[in-house]
Scaffold this motif. Structure first.
Motif, PDB file in Angstrom:
ATOM      1  N   LEU A   1       0.832  -1.208   0.000  1.00  0.00           N
ATOM      2  CA  LEU A   1       0.000   0.000   0.000  1.00  0.00           C
ATOM      3  C   LEU A   1       0.863   1.254   0.000  1.00  0.00           C
ATOM      4  O   LEU A   1       0.587   2.220  -0.722  1.00  0.00           O
ATOM      5  CB  LEU A   1      -0.921  -0.016   1.225  1.00  0.00           C
ATOM      6  N   ALA A   2       1.933   1.248   0.803  1.00  0.00           N
ATOM      7  CA  ALA A   2       2.821   2.410   0.874  1.00  0.00           C
ATOM      8  C   ALA A   2       3.567   2.617  -0.446  1.00  0.00           C
ATOM      9  O   ALA A   2       3.685   3.741  -0.942  1.00  0.00           O
ATOM     10  CB  ALA A   2       3.810   2.237   2.029  1.00  0.00           C
ATOM     11  N   VAL A   3       4.058   1.525  -1.032  1.00  0.00           N
ATOM     12  CA  VAL A   3       4.792   1.622  -2.292  1.00  0.00           C
ATOM     13  C   VAL A   3       3.880   2.098  -3.424  1.00  0.00           C
ATOM     14  O   VAL A   3       4.318   2.813  -4.334  1.00  0.00           O
ATOM     15  CB  VAL A   3       5.433   0.263  -2.632  1.00  0.00           C
ATOM     16  N   SER A   4       2.605   1.725  -3.376  1.00  0.00           N
ATOM     17  CA  SER A   4       1.665   2.083  -4.439  1.00  0.00           C
ATOM     18  C   SER A   4       1.410   3.587  -4.514  1.00  0.00           C
ATOM     19  O   SER A   4       0.935   4.081  -5.537  1.00  0.00           O
ATOM     20  CB  SER A   4       0.331   1.353  -4.235  1.00  0.00           C
ATOM     21  N   CYS A   5       1.718   4.307  -3.436  1.00  0.00           N
ATOM     22  CA  CYS A   5       1.514   5.760  -3.426  1.00  0.00           C
ATOM     23  C   CYS A   5       2.597   6.502  -4.204  1.00  0.00           C
ATOM     24  O   CYS A   5       2.483   7.711  -4.428  1.00  0.00           O
ATOM     25  CB  CYS A   5       1.499   6.279  -1.987  1.00  0.00           C
ATOM     26  N   ALA A   6       3.651   5.790  -4.607  1.00  0.00           N
ATOM     27  CA  ALA A   6       4.798   6.444  -5.251  1.00  0.00           C
ATOM     28  C   ALA A   6       4.392   7.186  -6.520  1.00  0.00           C
ATOM     29  O   ALA A   6       4.859   8.300  -6.779  1.00  0.00           O
ATOM     30  CB  ALA A   6       5.881   5.417  -5.559  1.00  0.00           C
ATOM     31  N   ALA A   7       3.534   6.578  -7.331  1.00  0.00           N
ATOM     32  CA  ALA A   7       3.151   7.202  -8.604  1.00  0.00           C
ATOM     33  C   ALA A   7       2.499   8.565  -8.388  1.00  0.00           C
ATOM     34  O   ALA A   7       2.748   9.516  -9.148  1.00  0.00           O
ATOM     35  CB  ALA A   7       2.207   6.276  -9.366  1.00  0.00           C
ATOM     36  N   ILE A   8       1.673   8.689  -7.350  1.00  0.00           N
ATOM     37  CA  ILE A   8       1.006   9.962  -7.065  1.00  0.00           C
ATOM     38  C   ILE A   8       2.027  11.019  -6.670  1.00  0.00           C
ATOM     39  O   ILE A   8       2.025  12.150  -7.179  1.00  0.00           O
ATOM     40  CB  ILE A   8      -0.037   9.779  -5.941  1.00  0.00           C
TER      41      ILE A   8
END
Length: 334
Positions: A31-38
């Motif tokens: 979940l934390a890594v998925s925020c990288a694109a934003i």
């Protein structure tokens, strides 16, 4: 002489699976890594790809240095006679290699997004589990059972199906596609290297080296190639700080921590959930349409992860020395 030990529990002659907590920890990391694109999208309003990664690693280095200092301060007492960690030459070489490979992977992926479509870059990046398993087999003599291999194949095919409709084959995308593919190979190599270091060093030590050396390597490159090194507005500062603390410290920290429980091959497969999570968030927040092909692909990825998780190859193999060095204690480092 070494022996391979798996962290499973033997009960009534059967091997019991690991508890749910490590899997939830891995889910939080995802979940934390998925925020990288934003955060990257916001940061690149002012900064280039190299400058964005440089700021991410520099801030994360400071955070891991503070965490390491606090950890050492808490352990410091008159009753603590534990020997300090000793770095051998091969340890230093591997730590530097992790930093170089990880930094190169992130920079190449960010650069590929400027040379090819997001669909192409994401699809090729999702091939990481193949390179992780292949590298583990060729370089480190790792063995994978049939259930794990079948699950990996199903999950990778499902991840490819998510973006295959938007995939474009053209000469103008060739450079970007090549950068994305090389990024996937390097990220798989990074997982394998960290997996070997995880049995000897704590998470914060590995990531301090990785981020610190990565910062030093990127500084001259960023200074030469980028016109602007640091953000100018508070919004972009917030984005790069969040990128460092949420994605690098929390996300990557939990991923490295999970390598003590799970194999690098399984974590690479588990990370295929990232495009699913991104697609669902886009569906909920931006009302982007999801057709039946997308949902079928989601089921394939989840089924593949279930198969790999239920195999013996999903657990982490830890190399344990049976001969201790004279004058040292086995405290998790050499």
């Amino acid at each position: 002489m070494t022996e391979i030990v798996k962290p499973t529990v033997e009960r009534d002659g059967e091997t019991q699976p690991l508890k749910l907590v490590p899997l939830l920890t891995l889910g939080l990391a995802l979940l934390a890594v998925s925020c990288a694109a934003i955060f990257i999208r916001i940061a690149e309003q002012e900064l280039g790809a190299n400058a964005t990664v440089f700021n991410r690693l520099a801030i994360a280095t400071l955070a891991f240095w503070v965490l390491n200092s606090l950890s050492q301060w808490r352990r410091r007492s008159p009753l603590d006679w534990q020997d300090p960690p000793t770095y051998h030459l091969d340890d230093i070489v591997q730590l530097i290699a992790v930093a170089a490979v990880s930094s190169a992977s992130v920079v190449l992926w960010a650069q590929s997004l400027t040379e090819t479509s997001i669909a192409n870059s994401t699809l090729l990046r999702n091939l990481t589990p193949i390179f992780t398993s292949l590298g583990g087999w060729l370089l480190f003599n790792q063995r994978f059972d049939r259930r794990f291999l079948v699950g990996t194949l199903i999950a990778v095919l499902g991840a490819i199906a998510i973006g295959v409709e938007d995939f474009q084959i053209s000469q103008e995308h060739l450079l970007g596609d090549g950068l994305a593919l090389l990024s996937a190979i390097l990220y798989g190599s990074n997982l394998l290297l960290v997996e070997r270091l995880r049995s000897r060093f704590p998470t914060s030590t590995i990531l301090l080296w990785r981020c610190g050396i990565g910062t030093l390597l990127l500084f001259p490159i960023t200074s030469l190639l980028e016109e602007q090194l640091f953000p100018q507005t508070w919004q972009v500062w917030l984005a790069v700080v969040a990128l460092a603390l949420v994605c690098q410290v929390l996300g990557q920290g939990l991923l490295v921590y999970s390598l003590k429980q799970f194999s690098s091959g399984f974590i690479a497969v588990f990370l295929l959930l990232e495009p699913i999570l991104t697609a669902i968030l886009a569906w909920l927040v931006f009302a982007e349409l999801l057709n039946w092909t997308n949902w079928l692909a989601f089921v394939m990825v989840l089924s593949g992860i279930y198969l790999t998780r239920s195999s013996r190859s999903a657990t982490q193999s830890v190399t344990v020395s049976t001969v201790s060095e004279p004058g040292t204690r086995d405290n998790g480092t050499r």
